[in-house]
Write an enzyme that holds these catalytic residues in place. Structure first.
Site, PDB file in Angstrom:
ATOM      1  N   ASP A 205       0.867  -1.179   0.000  1.00  0.00           N
ATOM      2  CA  ASP A 205       0.000   0.000   0.000  1.00  0.00           C
ATOM      3  C   ASP A 205       0.903   1.228   0.000  1.00  0.00           C
ATOM      4  O   ASP A 205       2.135   1.108  -0.009  1.00  0.00           O
ATOM      5  CB  ASP A 205      -0.944  -0.004   1.198  1.00  0.00           C
ATOM      6  CG  ASP A 205      -2.313   0.596   0.862  1.00  0.00           C
ATOM      7  OD1 ASP A 205      -2.351   1.756   0.411  1.00  0.00           O
ATOM      8  OD2 ASP A 205      -3.328  -0.101   1.042  1.00  0.00           O
ATOM      9  N   HIS A 280      -3.407   3.069  -4.767  1.00  0.00           N
ATOM     10  CA  HIS A 280      -2.704   2.726  -3.517  1.00  0.00           C
ATOM     11  C   HIS A 280      -1.322   2.166  -3.833  1.00  0.00           C
ATOM     12  O   HIS A 280      -0.881   1.169  -3.248  1.00  0.00           O
ATOM     13  CB  HIS A 280      -3.514   1.720  -2.696  1.00  0.00           C
ATOM     14  CG  HIS A 280      -4.656   2.331  -1.939  1.00  0.00           C
ATOM     15  ND1 HIS A 280      -4.470   3.237  -0.917  1.00  0.00           N
ATOM     16  CD2 HIS A 280      -6.002   2.177  -2.073  1.00  0.00           C
ATOM     17  CE1 HIS A 280      -5.653   3.609  -0.443  1.00  0.00           C
ATOM     18  NE2 HIS A 280      -6.601   2.993  -1.129  1.00  0.00           N
ATOM     19  N   GLU A 345     -10.435   2.505  -4.337  1.00  0.00           N
ATOM     20  CA  GLU A 345     -10.096   3.920  -4.177  1.00  0.00           C
ATOM     21  C   GLU A 345      -9.057   4.384  -5.200  1.00  0.00           C
ATOM     22  O   GLU A 345      -8.114   5.107  -4.878  1.00  0.00           O
ATOM     23  CB  GLU A 345      -9.598   4.179  -2.750  1.00  0.00           C
ATOM     24  CG  GLU A 345     -10.655   3.890  -1.696  1.00  0.00           C
ATOM     25  CD  GLU A 345     -10.167   4.052  -0.282  1.00  0.00           C
ATOM     26  OE1 GLU A 345     -11.000   4.367   0.599  1.00  0.00           O
ATOM     27  OE2 GLU A 345      -8.960   3.862  -0.038  1.00  0.00           O
ATOM     28  N   TRP A 411     -16.957  -4.151   0.602  1.00  0.00           N
ATOM     29  CA  TRP A 411     -16.619  -3.440   1.843  1.00  0.00           C
ATOM     30  C   TRP A 411     -17.431  -2.165   2.042  1.00  0.00           C
ATOM     31  O   TRP A 411     -17.652  -1.733   3.169  1.00  0.00           O
ATOM     32  CB  TRP A 411     -15.118  -3.121   1.863  1.00  0.00           C
ATOM     33  CG  TRP A 411     -14.675  -2.043   0.918  1.00  0.00           C
ATOM     34  CD1 TRP A 411     -14.430  -2.158  -0.410  1.00  0.00           C
ATOM     35  CD2 TRP A 411     -14.410  -0.669   1.257  1.00  0.00           C
ATOM     36  NE1 TRP A 411     -14.028  -0.958  -0.939  1.00  0.00           N
ATOM     37  CE2 TRP A 411     -13.999  -0.024   0.056  1.00  0.00           C
ATOM     38  CE3 TRP A 411     -14.466   0.077   2.422  1.00  0.00           C
ATOM     39  CZ2 TRP A 411     -13.662   1.331   0.010  1.00  0.00           C
ATOM     40  CZ3 TRP A 411     -14.136   1.425   2.385  1.00  0.00           C
ATOM     41  CH2 TRP A 411     -13.735   2.036   1.191  1.00  0.00           C
ATOM     42  N   PHE A 437     -12.636  -3.881  11.886  1.00  0.00           N
ATOM     43  CA  PHE A 437     -12.204  -3.969  13.278  1.00  0.00           C
ATOM     44  C   PHE A 437     -11.172  -2.903  13.634  1.00  0.00           C
ATOM     45  O   PHE A 437     -10.636  -2.916  14.741  1.00  0.00           O
ATOM     46  CB  PHE A 437     -11.665  -5.362  13.575  1.00  0.00           C
ATOM     47  CG  PHE A 437     -12.701  -6.463  13.465  1.00  0.00           C
ATOM     48  CD1 PHE A 437     -14.049  -6.163  13.296  1.00  0.00           C
ATOM     49  CD2 PHE A 437     -12.332  -7.800  13.518  1.00  0.00           C
ATOM     50  CE1 PHE A 437     -15.006  -7.165  13.192  1.00  0.00           C
ATOM     51  CE2 PHE A 437     -13.278  -8.799  13.415  1.00  0.00           C
ATOM     52  CZ  PHE A 437     -14.611  -8.493  13.253  1.00  0.00           C
ATOM     53  N   GLU A 488      -3.743   1.993  10.217  1.00  0.00           N
ATOM     54  CA  GLU A 488      -3.287   3.378  10.308  1.00  0.00           C
ATOM     55  C   GLU A 488      -3.009   3.781  11.755  1.00  0.00           C
ATOM     56  O   GLU A 488      -2.028   4.455  12.042  1.00  0.00           O
ATOM     57  CB  GLU A 488      -4.333   4.324   9.707  1.00  0.00           C
ATOM     58  CG  GLU A 488      -4.421   4.303   8.193  1.00  0.00           C
ATOM     59  CD  GLU A 488      -5.432   3.295   7.677  1.00  0.00           C
ATOM     60  OE1 GLU A 488      -5.760   2.347   8.426  1.00  0.00           O
ATOM     61  OE2 GLU A 488      -5.901   3.452   6.531  1.00  0.00           O
TER      62      GLU A 488
END
Length: 779
Positions: A205, A280, A345, A411, A437, A488
């Site tokens: 990523d 990404h 994305e 998702w 999560f 993150e």
């Protein structure tokens, strides 16, 4: 449905005898995920130093036997020797059978006083049977050191079991934060403990490339490392200083990856690698900038990167050569039939400006950049298929047309999965609402920093991967689901465990056990034993939310109010006068009957201290409560509450717009009408509106209130402008109220004008704005 022996009544749990330590105390059977059937028999089987284990010669069955021996040796100290005959007593027999009803992953476990027989059609079924067998023992069996003075007794019983879904997975992002191999194996152990069978390894990523590719050494020399900004908030990191060395990161060598895959295979877990494309991918351009549209050498992002505009150049043939080379090495390492290529994305503004990409659109006869992404994905899929592999991508791969054999990981809610299944494609469900999560699981003020959102343990347990919109044939395309752990804000193994467990436990039961067998109260009880097992393993699990949930239901003109929490067997203290609850307040025993305007507050206490904050629900009895009401345009599917009825149910929403009481409208106005049933005297009409511009929610531009008579002739009108301005940060709830001079009317209309488009100063400029509305109060 679970079926139990007729010796016991149909209660939530089946209590079986289990001798524990030297006191022979009674202990109930407690298995997660809940098996299909459990039947009690008298007595117990004791594991001791003379116990033998018998298993087939078949290689994978031997792996299961070795795994069981290893677990038992740590805590019991016994080295189980091989037996020679199925007729021996004091034996554990692993048996490969051929029973069609067990399918690929089912098992049967029969325990009598002198023998345990575990049967399955394949080794993975044997492994899942072993997990149930271990849960029949004391939690001490999971201790990593020898435990003294224990009788290792297993209650005699018959268990028949098999999973509902073939895909039961957990994901882990190692790009945002890198985790050592030791933790990856521990994470796999937790997955295995829950009878889950997929580990989705997010290896690349924007924040780091984590897999060794021998043909492209700069991927690990440059793209795997970033400057250290770990002391800064993820969204506020500063770029590298001139000459600053990139010191944070890491990667897995191919030898380490083979080791992890072998470790997972012994635990019947398939490892699915994810190599992100076409977006990404900015970390790649720190090593090979020529693969981007701009050709500029970038640094690896040390924190938030949004919008992530850098993207593989779809018009550059060298990009596909690079990706095929990378995928060749990935496919050689990973035996799984699936390769995940991301696809999410992918901001396309560079494609719009890139001459090579525009030439590709023309030469391939494509309509736009969305179809260019489809071309990109289909081309990669064709290459994977030629090597005997199947492609998985996030639901954005639906844009521009889906690749022929692709599997969709949905998702962004359920809709992507619905669309894919309707088109005949396989789907893995992992909507943010239930399966992310990295979201908070308790009040953020009392939890480690997280990315946002709120996904409680009970919310996970309520997850149903098969949407009601699908028919029986389409439903068969839902392979299952998985929990996603994006990192993150998760920098350590301990934090990753905390965010994953026990939400992983709830998801495991959802994906294994039949829907009719899901029972939250039963799960809560059995979870207490699972937590004891986690204690033995020193797992840093979360104790979940301490919030009290308040559920009012209208019955015969009154509200019946139920209070509950996720905390097992914890007393709830409450007040009905708006005052803060104390440890001396009334304890909730049974539903409360409310027949007047009231503010209910309730909380949980430990040693006299309130945990988190008290919950609050305001009930307002007014002339519109329960009356017929209508919405000209429906609210968003994401935030529907209970439709028009939510605006006249007498229940005020909280400061959380996701609480199920707020109606959300994206890019559209609110047009609402309520019929009082007859002409009534009206003094005021008000409505509550929510603003949090950080979540793209704005106050309406204006709100218009109209009163009409029985003939629907307008007799009064009032237009109001909200006081709150959009520049104010944080959450604002404003009650906008119109006053009238004693008007007699029957119908009331409320129109709230959405600003429609987010203003230029906002990071979401140009996107559709939201308005959120709650109770329309008529007095």
């Amino acid at each position: 449905m679970n079926k139990f022996s007729i010796i016991f009544p149909a209660i939530l749990l089946v209590f079986l005898f289990s001798c524990t330590r030297k006191t022979n105390e009674l202990k109930p059977i407690s298995i997660i995920p809940q098996p299909v059937t459990i039947e009690q028999q008298e007595g117990y089987f004791e594991i001791n130093k003379k116990t033998r284990i018998i298993y087939p010669i078949e290689k994978n069955a031997k792996q299961v036997a070795e795994y069981l021996k290893e677990i038992l040796k740590k805590s019991t100290g016994y080295e189980l020797a091989p037996g020679s005959s199925n007729n021996e007593k004091n034996t554990i027999i692993l048996n490969i059978t051929g029973k069609e009803e067990l399918g690929n992953e089912g098992y049967e476990l029969k325990i009598v006083k002198d023998k345990i027989i575990l049967s399955a059609n394949k080794s993975n079924g044997l492994f899942y049977g072993v997990q149930s067998l271990l849960q029949l023992l004391l939690a001490d069996i999971f201790n990593q050191q020898q435990v003294e003075n224990v009788k290792w007794n297993i209650p005699c019983c018959n268990i028949y079991d098999k999973p509902r879904f073939p895909w039961r997975g957990m994901h882990l992002d190692v790009s945002r934060h890198f985790f050592p191999v030791e933790f990856i194996k521990r994470y796999i152990d937790l997955i295995a403990m829950h009878k889950m069978n997929i580990f989705h390894w997010h290896l690349t990523d924007d924040n780091g490339w984590r897999i060794e590719i021998k043909k492209y050494p700069l991927l690990t020399e440059a793209a795997a490392w970033r400057v250290d900004r770990e002391d800064m908030h993820w969204r506020e990191v500063t770029p590298p200083e001139p000459g600053e060395e990139a010191t944070y990161g890491g990667f897995y060598t191919q030898e380490e990856i083979r080791d992890v895959i072998a470790y997972a295979a012994q635990r019947q877990i398939t490892v699915i690698p994810e190599i992100e494309m076409p977006g990404h991918t900015s970390e790649v351009f720190a090593a090979y900038p020529e693969l981007s549209c701009r050709g500029e050498k970038l640094y690896v992002q040390p924190g938030s990167y949004w919008p992530n505009t850098d993207i593989f150049c779809a018009g550059n043939e060298d990009v596909f050569t690079f990706l095929e080379d990378v995928l060749d090495e990935v496919m050689e390492l990973f035996p799984a039939k699936y390769i995940h290529i991301g696809g999410d994305e992918a901001t396309k503004q560079e494609w719009e400006k890139c001459p090579k990409c525009q030439d590709r659109i023309k030469s391939e006869g494509l309509k736009n950049e969305h179809e260019l992404q489809s071309y990109f994905i289909k081309r990669i899929e064709k290459y994977l298929n030629s090597k005997g592999k199947l492609l998985i991508g996030w639901d954005e791969i639906l844009e521009g047309g889906l690749a022929p054999e692709a599997t969709v990981m949905s998702w962004r809610g359920f809709q992507g999965g619905i669309d894919a299944a309707t088109q005949g494609h396989d789907v893995i469900m992992c909507p943010t609402s239930h399966c992310y999560f990295d979201y908070y699981q308790g009040n953020p003020d009392f939890e480690p920093l997280a990315i946002g959102g709120f996904t409680s343990l009970k919310k996970v347990y309520s997850f149903n991967p098969i949407p009601e919109e699908l028919n029986e044939v389409q439903s068969k395309h839902i392979l299952g689901g998985q929990g996603n752990v994006w990192t993150e804000y998760i920098a350590t193994p301990e934090h990753a465990e905390y965010m994953s467990v026990p939400r992983m436990t709830a998801l495991a039961e959802v994906l294994w056990s039949e829907k009719d067998d899901h029972n939250w109260e039963s799960f809560q009880v059995r979870l207490q034993d699972q937590l004891s097992r986690f204690d033995q393993l020193n797992v840093n699990y979360s104790k979940g939310s301490w919030k009290v949930n308040i559920f009012p239901i209208m019955e015969d003109g009154k509200y019946k109010v139920e209070l509950e929490s996720e905390q097992f067997d914890a007393p709830i203290y409450y007040t009905l006068d708006g005052s803060e609850p104390l440890a001396e307040s009334d304890i909730y025993q049974s539903p409360l009957m409310i027949d007047g305007s009231t503010i209910i507050k309730a909380g949980l206490f430990v040693d006299g201290e309130l945990q988190e904050y008290a919950s609050e629900k305001e009930i307002v009895f007014h002339k519109g409560v329960g009356k017929n009401s209508y919405l000209k345009e429906p609210p968003s599917r994401k935030y529907p509450a209970r439709g028009a009825m939510s605006l006249v149910d007498g229940l005020k929403g909280s400061d959380n717009y996701r609480d199920g009481y707020w109606l959300g409208f994206q890019g559209t106005d609110l047009n609402f009408e309520v019929d009082l049933g007859k002409e009534e005297t009206i003094n005021t009409v008000g409505a509550s509106f929510f603003q949090n511009t950080g979540n793209w929610i704005f106050m309406p531009e204006r709100v218009t209130f109209e009163i009409l008579d029985s003939d629907k002739k307008m007799i009064a009108k009032n237009i109001l402008i909200p006081d709150a301005t959009s520049e104010v940060k944080g959450t604002i709830i404003e009650d906008i109220k119109a006053e009238f001079d004693v008007i007699v009317g029957r119908y009331i209309k409320v129109h709230a004008k959405n600003i429609r488009t987010i203003p230029d100063w906002h990071e979401g400029a140009g996107s559709k704005s939201w308005i959120f509305v709650d109770e329309v109060v008529v007095e």
